[in-house]
Structures are given as C-alpha cells and as structure tokens.
Design an enzyme around this catalytic site. Structure first.
Site, mmCIF file in Angstrom:
data_model
loop_
_atom_site.group_PDB
_atom_site.id
_atom_site.type_symbol
_atom_site.label_atom_id
_atom_site.label_comp_id
_atom_site.label_asym_id
_atom_site.label_seq_id
_atom_site.Cartn_x
_atom_site.Cartn_y
_atom_site.Cartn_z
ATOM 1 N N ASP A 123 30.212 4.131 -12.801
ATOM 2 C CA ASP A 123 29.453 4.174 -13.674
ATOM 3 C C ASP A 123 29.712 5.119 -14.838
ATOM 4 O O ASP A 123 30.425 6.307 -14.711
ATOM 5 C CB ASP A 123 27.870 4.334 -13.204
ATOM 6 C CG ASP A 123 27.729 5.740 -12.440
ATOM 7 O OD1 ASP A 123 28.742 6.233 -11.590
ATOM 8 O OD2 ASP A 123 26.948 6.376 -12.679
ATOM 9 N N ASP A 156 35.737 9.987 -17.455
ATOM 10 C CA ASP A 156 34.700 10.075 -16.627
ATOM 11 C C ASP A 156 34.049 8.715 -16.148
ATOM 12 O O ASP A 156 33.111 8.663 -16.770
ATOM 13 C CB ASP A 156 33.420 11.161 -16.991
ATOM 14 C CG ASP A 156 32.736 11.784 -15.927
ATOM 15 O OD1 ASP A 156 32.725 11.145 -14.693
ATOM 16 O OD2 ASP A 156 31.756 12.056 -16.304
ATOM 17 N N GLU A 190 26.860 7.930 -9.932
ATOM 18 C CA GLU A 190 26.869 9.369 -9.762
ATOM 19 C C GLU A 190 26.372 10.093 -11.137
ATOM 20 O O GLU A 190 26.029 11.101 -11.004
ATOM 21 C CB GLU A 190 28.654 9.498 -9.811
ATOM 22 C CG GLU A 190 28.797 10.948 -9.557
ATOM 23 C CD GLU A 190 28.927 11.719 -10.730
ATOM 24 O OE1 GLU A 190 29.267 13.007 -10.978
ATOM 25 O OE2 GLU A 190 29.046 11.170 -11.793
#
Length: 487
Positions: A123, A156, A190
């Site tokens: 995510d 990320d 997360e």
C-alpha cells in the site's frame, strides 16, 4: 615551592596517564565491518525494471478512512504478482490473510532450523490533492526515464515487495534450495498502522507456533553525510523503533467577556504548559540503539571524532551536547515533544471556556506511556490541566551481536562494499513492530542508497528510484537469503 612542584608533578602524571589511556583506546579501536564478499551473479534486469514500473501503476492507496480504499486495485495488484512471478507461485506455498495480505513459505531442506522472514508492504500514501501537476511524471505512471523509475511506491515500499519476489524468482531459476524456511510477508495497510495486514499475519502464524530467528522489514537506508566524521556512506539498520503517542492537554473553566480577563486564561495556561515542555524537554541519554550506532561507526571516523567516541565514558556529556544541536541527532537520544494542534476560542471578544493542545511524542525505548504522562504532569505543574495520553510503546531492541544482525550486515556489504553498516533507532513506524511477538529479532532496513532529497520525496512529490539502486536492492535480498542459510 616544593608543594607547588609536587602538585605540578602529580598533575603532569595524571595528564600523561589520561593521554596514554585515551590514545590507547583510540588506536586499538577495531572496525566492526565484515569484509565484503562481492555479489557475483546476473539479473534479468529488463524483467525487473518493467515489473516494478507496472507495479507502480496500481493505485493501492491506504486511507485513514478505510472505506475510501479501492480494493479492486488491491485485488488487481495481487493478480499481477501471480502473473509476474511464475516460479515463485509454482514453488512456494502462498496464502492470503484477510483477503489482501500475503504470506509465502519457501520450504527449506532443514526443518530443524527456525525460519527467517522478509516483509514489506504494497500500500502507498495518497498524493496530496492539488500537487499532481508538480510531478515530473504522473505519480502512478511508473514512467521509466533518465535512468529512474518514477511513481508512488518506488521508495515506500513496492520496491521491497517486488525486490524480494524478483530475488526469489532469480534464485529459483538458478535451482537454489534454501536450507531453512524463508517466509515473505506482505501487508496492505502499513501506512495506516498495519492492523488488518501485518497484525493479522502475525496472529495467523502465532496460532501455528511459528517463530522466526529474525524478520527484516523496511526502515533505515544507506545515506551520506549522516554521521559527523564519517565520509563514507552509512547504512543504518533499525534495531528498534520509537513509540508513537498523542497527548492531550485540556483545561475547562469559566470564560467571560474579553474586556475583563483573568490574569491566567485558559489559553494562557495551556500556552504556558507547552512552553514549559519545549523549554525543559525530556532528559537526553546516549544509550541503547543510539549508543550502538556510534560504537559501529566510531572506528570509521576521522581521528578527532574517533578519539572522542573511543572514550565515550569520559566525553559523554560533550557528545550529548553536540547531538542535541540538531533535531535528527537529538531525536536519537531522547523522547521528543512536538505540539501539533491547538483548540481554543470561537469569537474574538469572548474568552474560551475550554482550551486544549495536542502533542505528538516519539518515545525512546524504556520510556513507557505512564512515565511520559507523569513527566508531562510534573513539568507543566498545573493541576487544572488534565493530561491524557494514548499510543504505542517503543518496540523491543534487537541484538547487534547476533548472527542475525551480522548476516544483514554482510549482505549489505556484499552489495554496497564501501558503506559502513551500523544499527540505529528508527523514528518512524513500520510493520516490523507487529512481528516482535513471533521473532527473536526484528530489523528495519531498506537496501538502497538515498540522498536527503530522496527522503523528502518518500511521501512527497516526485518519488522515484534510480534503476541501479533498485537492482542493488534485489541483489541484497538475494544475498540475505544466502547469508541466512550459512547459519
């Protein structure tokens, strides 16, 4: 005169002894870096680059308001993984947890050994509305240009998911068979805490009695100009992460007309409390992960800095004063206080009957929520202000002397041969904290070399990764699997 000479002689002897001891400590300080065993192999680079590019195009965005999450995109991403990594799906056991979290088991030949786990999340955070036009390439385009891959998730943390699977796909094509079980665990929330992803994975594995020798998640990276006196890149491996808490300071009382204010208004009292907290701050102490960091980098420092850190017991007050001068290094040695929200008043000529302030705190290992609340109450010293606090404690601290840490260090050195690999305290949160309960050690390391600008882009505009950096990440994941099998 004789007494003066005697005093000077004693001082001279003590000074000579001091110099002898401190110089001995400095000159005998040994490096804690393993010798690199350079990566030797080839990758299907075209496949790797194209796969990450395509992965970025799925809008697997997490929102605090979960109802806004487009789960069709998440399902499509999972189907994409199955098509992109046929050998992984043919040879590893895969299951979905909570429909969208993924667990892969690569069965090892020696079931006497405990497994290791590599974890990441797919995510991503939203793109701030109104900033889309500021991107050089659209945030979900996965554009390949100028030797880089562009888009949300390149740093990320789709790079982790795709990098790990690329590493496994390549090792499988070589016929590699792990000695111990290797687990890959990928969360899908997360960015909003991991409560339905990593947390559910942990609950599922815990019921089966599975415990890991170590789990490696994202976290620190390889950066330059991070540590004073070290001119080499420093790769920092998080061995713990700070707790994150929110404290509310609130006062209620009579308001009234602003033409007749009391000497101490509700706003004034809250403002005074905030001022006291900022002026006092939590005590600083170079210990735990912060101390470990400097023990690993001290041997690589220039002589002057090495001299100071080799004799930390003597110079600790000086070191702490130096570290407190910069926010990043200050956060390494104390719990931090950051007032972020203030609520008070509705009309310019009316005293508010209630005032409140919100403070974000990042807790050092050892500073519990109860201790932090008590410290706040004692510091502000105002029994009319109610203090409430909620959040998470700091994670446990993993070993830096174990084979697990050394395997990560060796794997990183094999790829980034000039880098100094050291432990540190992670300030942000990650899914790693969920794995503490089922793993002997949890570590946090994103195996890429980043600039300060890259760090700002991680949740910001123009997030991208250089192709070489991404390929090095795949090489690292291959190395850490191999290094784990040597133990």
């Amino acid at each position: 005169m004789k007494k003066l000479k005697l005093s000077l002689t004693i001082i001279g002897v003590m000074l000579l002894l001091f110099i002898t001891i401190t110089m001995f400590n400095t000159l005998t300080l040994k490096s804690r870096q393993p010798q690199p065993d350079p990566f030797n192999g080839t990758l299907d680079e075209d496949h790797a680059i194209e796969t990450l590019s395509q992965a970025i195009q799925f809008k697997t965005i997490s929102y605090q308001e979960r109802s806004k999450m487009n789960m069709v995109e998440f399902s499509s991403f999972l189907s994409f993984l199955e098509k992109s990594f046929p050998k992984v799906y043919q040879n590893l056991e895969m299951e979905k947890v909570n429909d969208y979290a993924l667990v892969y088991r690569w069965k090892g030949s020696n079931q006497e050994k405990s497994p290791v786990g590599l974890t990441s999340h797919y995510d991503v955070v939203p793109v701030l509305e109104g900033t889309e036009e500021n991107w050089e390439h659209p945030p979900f385009s996965g554009t390949i240009a100028d030797g880089k891959i562009w888009g949300r998730g390149t740093l990320d943390d789709k790079i982790g998911v795709i990098g790990i699977l690329e590493a496994a796909e390549h090792l499988l094509s070589e016929g590699y068979q792990p000695d111990r079980d290797i687990y890959f665990m990928f969360g899908y929330d997360e960015e909003i805490g991991g409560d339905e992803g990593a947390s559910e994975i942990v609950r599922t594995l815990n019921k089966r009695g599975i415990n890991f020798d170590f789990v490696l998640d994202e976290g620190g990276a390889i950066v330059e100009n991070m540590v004073p006196g070290v001119d080499k890149p420093v790769g920092v491996v998080g061995i713990s992460e700070k707790g994150s808490a929110t404290a509310e300071l609130m006062i209620e009382g009579s308001g009234g007309h602003s033409s007749q204010p009391k000497n101490r208004t509700n706003i004034g009292r809250i403002a005074s409390a905030i001022s006291k907290l900022e002026e006092t701050q939590f005590p600083a102490d170079l210990q735990g992960p912060g101390e470990d960091l400097f023990e690993f980098v001290a041997p690589e420092m220039s002589f002057g800095m090495k001299y100071v850190f080799a004799n930390k017991l003597m110079f600790e007050p000086v070191i702490e004063r130096i570290l407190l001068q910069q926010p990043a290094s200050a956060a390494l040695i104390r719990t931090t206080v950051a007032p972020t929200i203030f609520h008070a008043g509705e009309q310019y000529n009316a005293l508010p009957e209630k005032a409140a302030a919100i403070i974000n705190l990042r807790l050092m290992p050892g500073d519990s929520l109860d201790k932090v609340k008590q410290y706040i109450e004692e510091t502000i010293d105002d029994d009319q202000i109610k203090v409430t606090i909620e959040g998470s404690e700091a994670s446990g601290v993993s070993s830096v002397d174990s084979w697990q840490f050394k395997a990560i260090q060796q794997g990183a050195r094999n790829v980034y041969q000039d880098a100094v690999i050291a432990p540190y305290l992670m300030f942000a949160g990650s899914d790693a904290k969920h794995y503490d309960s089922i793993s002997e050690n949890t570590y946090r390391f994103l195996p890429v070399q980043l600039t300060s600008d890259d760090l700002n882009r991680m949740h910001g505009t123009n997030e991208h990764i250089s192709i070489e950096n991404y390929l090095d990440a795949i090489r690292f994941y291959m190395e850490i699997i191999r290094e784990s099998d040597k133990q």
